[in-house]
Scaffold this motif. Structure first.
Motif, short mmCIF file in Angstrom:
data_model
loop_
_atom_site.label_atom_id
_atom_site.label_comp_id
_atom_site.label_asym_id
_atom_site.label_seq_id
_atom_site.Cartn_x
_atom_site.Cartn_y
_atom_site.Cartn_z
N ILE A 77 0.84 -1.20 0.00
CA ILE A 77 0.00 0.00 0.00
C ILE A 77 0.87 1.25 0.00
CG2 ILE A 77 -1.61 1.35 1.41
CD1 ILE A 77 -2.92 -1.35 2.20
N GLU A 78 1.89 1.26 0.84
CA GLU A 78 2.79 2.41 0.91
C GLU A 78 3.50 2.62 -0.42
OE1 GLU A 78 6.84 3.44 3.28
OE2 GLU A 78 5.16 2.72 4.50
N HIS A 79 3.98 1.54 -1.02
CA HIS A 79 4.67 1.63 -2.31
C HIS A 79 3.74 2.20 -3.39
CE1 HIS A 79 6.87 0.51 -5.93
NE2 HIS A 79 5.79 -0.12 -6.35
N HIS A 80 2.53 1.66 -3.47
CA HIS A 80 1.60 2.11 -4.51
C HIS A 80 1.08 3.52 -4.22
CE1 HIS A 80 1.67 -1.46 -6.92
NE2 HIS A 80 1.52 -2.21 -5.85
N GLN A 81 0.99 3.89 -2.95
CA GLN A 81 0.58 5.26 -2.62
C GLN A 81 1.64 6.25 -3.10
OE1 GLN A 81 -2.45 6.10 -1.13
NE2 GLN A 81 -1.83 8.11 -1.85
N LYS A 82 2.90 5.91 -2.88
CA LYS A 82 3.99 6.77 -3.37
C LYS A 82 3.96 6.87 -4.89
CE LYS A 82 7.20 6.12 0.46
NZ LYS A 82 8.46 5.49 0.89
N GLU A 83 3.70 5.75 -5.55
CA GLU A 83 3.62 5.75 -7.01
C GLU A 83 2.44 6.61 -7.48
OE1 GLU A 83 4.63 4.65 -10.99
OE2 GLU A 83 5.73 4.73 -9.12
N MET A 84 1.31 6.51 -6.78
CA MET A 84 0.15 7.34 -7.13
C MET A 84 0.46 8.82 -6.94
SD MET A 84 -3.00 5.02 -5.66
CE MET A 84 -4.01 6.44 -5.39
N ASP A 85 1.16 9.16 -5.86
CA ASP A 85 1.55 10.55 -5.63
C ASP A 85 2.46 11.06 -6.74
OD1 ASP A 85 0.06 10.54 -3.29
OD2 ASP A 85 1.80 10.24 -1.97
N ARG A 86 3.42 10.21 -7.16
CA ARG A 86 4.33 10.60 -8.23
C ARG A 86 3.57 10.81 -9.54
NH1 ARG A 86 6.54 8.74 -12.53
NH2 ARG A 86 5.73 6.63 -12.30
N LEU A 87 2.63 9.91 -9.85
CA LEU A 87 1.84 10.05 -11.07
C LEU A 87 0.94 11.29 -11.02
CD1 LEU A 87 0.87 6.31 -11.66
CD2 LEU A 87 2.43 7.70 -13.04
N ALA A 88 0.38 11.58 -9.85
CA ALA A 88 -0.46 12.78 -9.71
C ALA A 88 0.38 14.04 -9.93
CB ALA A 88 -1.12 12.80 -8.33
N ASP A 89 1.61 14.04 -9.42
CA ASP A 89 2.51 15.18 -9.65
C ASP A 89 2.83 15.32 -11.15
OD1 ASP A 89 2.58 15.80 -6.97
OD2 ASP A 89 4.53 14.84 -6.61
N ASP A 90 3.12 14.19 -11.79
CA ASP A 90 3.40 14.22 -13.23
C ASP A 90 2.20 14.77 -14.00
OD1 ASP A 90 5.87 13.13 -12.70
OD2 ASP A 90 5.38 11.12 -13.49
N LEU A 91 1.01 14.35 -13.63
CA LEU A 91 -0.21 14.81 -14.30
C LEU A 91 -0.41 16.31 -14.08
CD1 LEU A 91 -2.72 14.04 -15.94
CD2 LEU A 91 -3.87 13.58 -13.76
N ALA A 92 -0.15 16.79 -12.87
CA ALA A 92 -0.29 18.22 -12.58
C ALA A 92 0.70 19.04 -13.43
CB ALA A 92 -0.06 18.48 -11.10
N HIS A 93 1.91 18.54 -13.58
CA HIS A 93 2.91 19.24 -14.41
C HIS A 93 2.49 19.24 -15.88
CE1 HIS A 93 6.14 19.76 -11.37
NE2 HIS A 93 5.55 18.71 -10.82
N LEU A 94 1.96 18.12 -16.34
CA LEU A 94 1.50 18.02 -17.72
C LEU A 94 0.32 18.96 -17.96
CD1 LEU A 94 2.01 16.60 -20.39
CD2 LEU A 94 0.47 14.79 -19.64
#
Length: 144
Positions: free
Chosen positions: A21-38
């Motif tokens: 859960i912690e690993h996938h939460q970090k991955e989701m946070d990273r993807l959300a940041d990437d989406l915000a930048h895009l």
């Protein structure tokens, strides 16, 4: 009182799941940041764009046994060779296993059965197959 090895195994499993859960939460946070930048970059080039109108593209996992569309073609071939007989997902799974030249273990037949169920439901929605009742292995389908 619970057995100590049971408690130990449950603690280990809980730790494993919490780590996932912690690993996938970090991955989701990273993807959300990437989406915000895009999104910000899109707004720079096209300020009037409404980002809500951009449809989400579904993420599909590649099937390790079949190329795209191959399983559906094989299932249709299996029904064609059945000459109008109703088939269960188990029968289709066994036929797929044989066609792929795989060892007919219970696990392999079950995997092929799951692939077959997905295809059968798609073909049912398109009107190609219709439910034909039940047999000893579950629901059966026939060509419409």
């Amino acid at each position: 009182m619970a057995e100590s090895h049971v408690v130990t195994a449950l603690i280990s499993k809980r730790a494993e799941l919490a780590g996932l859960i912690e690993h996938h939460q970090k991955e989701m946070d990273r993807l959300a940041d990437d989406l915000a930048h895009l999104d910000a970059t899109l707004k720079l080039f096209s300020p009037e764009i409404d980002l809500r109108t951009i449809r989400v593209k579904a993420h599909r996992m590649r099937n390790r046994f079949f190329r795209p569309g191959e399983c559906q073609r094989l299932v249709l071939d299996i029904f064609r060779e059945a000459q109008g007989a109703a088939l269960s997902s188990r029968q289709i799974g066994e036929a797929l296993t044989a066609r792929r030249g795989l060892e007919a273990t219970t696990v392999m037949i079950e995997q092929m059965r799951k692939n077959a169920i997905g295809v059968v439901h798609r073909l049912e929605r398109s009107g190609t197959l219709i439910p034909a009742g039940r047999d000893g292995h579950g629901a059966t389908w026939a060509v419409a």
